[in-house]
Design a protein around this motif. Sequence first.
Motif, mmCIF file in Angstrom:
data_model
loop_
_atom_site.group_PDB
_atom_site.id
_atom_site.type_symbol
_atom_site.label_atom_id
_atom_site.label_comp_id
_atom_site.label_asym_id
_atom_site.label_seq_id
_atom_site.Cartn_x
_atom_site.Cartn_y
_atom_site.Cartn_z
ATOM 1 N N ASP A 58 0.968 -1.267 0.257
ATOM 2 C CA ASP A 58 -0.078 -0.339 -0.138
ATOM 3 C C ASP A 58 0.704 1.266 0.216
ATOM 4 O OD1 ASP A 58 -2.762 -1.609 -0.319
ATOM 5 O OD2 ASP A 58 -2.589 -2.053 2.376
ATOM 6 N N GLY A 59 1.957 1.205 -0.618
ATOM 7 C CA GLY A 59 2.750 2.480 -0.798
ATOM 8 C C GLY A 59 4.270 2.496 0.768
ATOM 9 N N ARG A 60 3.828 1.867 1.692
ATOM 10 C CA ARG A 60 4.458 2.066 2.690
ATOM 11 C C ARG A 60 5.598 0.709 2.771
ATOM 12 N NH1 ARG A 60 1.432 1.561 7.629
ATOM 13 N NH2 ARG A 60 3.683 2.597 8.566
ATOM 14 N N ARG A 61 6.560 1.410 2.209
ATOM 15 C CA ARG A 61 7.828 0.579 3.171
ATOM 16 C C ARG A 61 8.336 -0.590 4.119
ATOM 17 N NH1 ARG A 61 13.328 3.794 3.142
ATOM 18 N NH2 ARG A 61 12.704 4.003 4.874
ATOM 19 N N LEU A 62 8.222 -1.400 4.213
ATOM 20 C CA LEU A 62 8.154 -2.732 5.608
ATOM 21 C C LEU A 62 9.500 -3.154 5.459
ATOM 22 C CD1 LEU A 62 4.613 -4.009 4.885
ATOM 23 C CD2 LEU A 62 5.435 -1.875 6.493
ATOM 24 N N VAL A 63 10.877 -2.883 6.658
ATOM 25 C CA VAL A 63 11.534 -3.340 6.689
ATOM 26 C C VAL A 63 11.317 -4.299 7.722
ATOM 27 C CG1 VAL A 63 14.314 -2.611 6.663
ATOM 28 C CG2 VAL A 63 12.731 -1.324 5.553
#
Length: 118
Positions: A58-63
């Motif tokens: 959803d356009g969010r970076r998850l690291v």
Amino acid sequence: MRYMMLIYLDEKALSEPERQECYGESVRLAHQLRSDGQFLATAPLRPTTAATSVRVRDGRRLVTDGPFAETREQLGGYFLIDARDLDEAIKVAARIPGARRGTVEIRPVIEIDGLPID
């Protein structure tokens, strides 16, 4: 055709002397493949404790720290070779030291026009 050979094994399966011997065998194999005109690249990877996984949702970076999935065998390194066909690639994969203790996955590389070339 280029083939990527992904080497999977339990990263705790080798003692440090065994790991160093595996590296030595891999160096010798790389030199043999180069003399046969097949060698493109190879490298071992640091343990999964040094891994970082990145996903975008959803356009969010998850690291996250570590590999994406927990498995019995981890990606430990790779060879990138040039071979006539899958049969020739299989023969090379059987010579990779990691094949004796783990699994070598062979994947044909898709050639995409416009990528930079060495």
